[in-house]
Scaffold this active site. Sequence first.
Site, PDB file in Angstrom:
ATOM      1  CB  ILE A  50      -0.929   0.033   1.225  1.00 30.22           C
ATOM      2  CG1 ILE A  50      -1.868  -1.173   1.205  1.00 30.22           C
ATOM      3  CG2 ILE A  50      -1.760   1.313   1.239  1.00 30.22           C
ATOM      4  CD1 ILE A  50      -1.490  -2.270   2.133  1.00 30.22           C
ATOM      5  CG  HIS A 107       6.821   6.233  -3.384  1.00 36.32           C
ATOM      6  ND1 HIS A 107       6.427   6.886  -4.539  1.00 36.32           N
ATOM      7  CD2 HIS A 107       5.696   6.055  -2.658  1.00 36.32           C
ATOM      8  CE1 HIS A 107       5.119   7.085  -4.502  1.00 36.32           C
ATOM      9  NE2 HIS A 107       4.651   6.575  -3.366  1.00 36.32           N
ATOM     10  CG  LEU A 108       5.753   5.441   3.767  1.00 40.03           C
ATOM     11  CD1 LEU A 108       6.892   5.084   4.703  1.00 40.03           C
ATOM     12  CD2 LEU A 108       4.846   6.467   4.408  1.00 40.03           C
ATOM     13  CG  HIS A 109       6.656   0.467  -0.081  1.00 41.91           C
ATOM     14  ND1 HIS A 109       7.780   1.240  -0.291  1.00 41.91           N
ATOM     15  CD2 HIS A 109       7.096  -0.804   0.008  1.00 41.91           C
ATOM     16  CE1 HIS A 109       8.847   0.462  -0.336  1.00 41.91           C
ATOM     17  NE2 HIS A 109       8.459  -0.794  -0.148  1.00 41.91           N
ATOM     18  CG  MET A 110       1.395  -1.490   5.173  1.00 42.61           C
ATOM     19  SD  MET A 110       2.177  -1.450   6.801  1.00 42.61           S
ATOM     20  CE  MET A 110       1.156  -0.174   7.570  1.00 42.61           C
TER      21      MET A 110
END
Length: 151
Positions: A50, A107-110
Amino acid sequence: MVGKKPAGCLLCMKHQSPREKDRENYVIHRGKACYVLLNLFPYSNGHLMIAPYRHVSSIELLDGDSLYEMIALTKASVAALKRALSPDGFNLGMNIGQAAGAGIADHLHMHVVPRWQGDTNFMSVLADTRLIPEALNDTYDKLLQVFTTDS
Ligand SMILES: [Zn+2]
């Protein structure tokens, strides 16, 4: 900078692509501020990510609405994976910074990684048999059918 891919940011490119390409980009769901996609290099079958649309490198750079949606989509991802793949458990988490093991560090992501009892050798099995593209397409179709943000 050292280590940056010259082609640009994968997580920006995938949501900026037209929706007609969502299938080939393995984009499962587009929300208001974040989207859900299958990881092309999964730790296990059904490994989802996400990511916010905004290109930010760390969690404190996200506004409250984006943060909430990221968690809400994490919840929806867990629910969809339970329906589609019946895993025994999940690993959820973010790697912030290359030192923490982030593959796409800026780029941040879960990560939402479904787990099964005794699955530790899953990826070496897949790599040996070269089933990854077929498995990804099959998993994409399954998840698309059951993904919903209704709770
Ligand atoms: Zn980006």
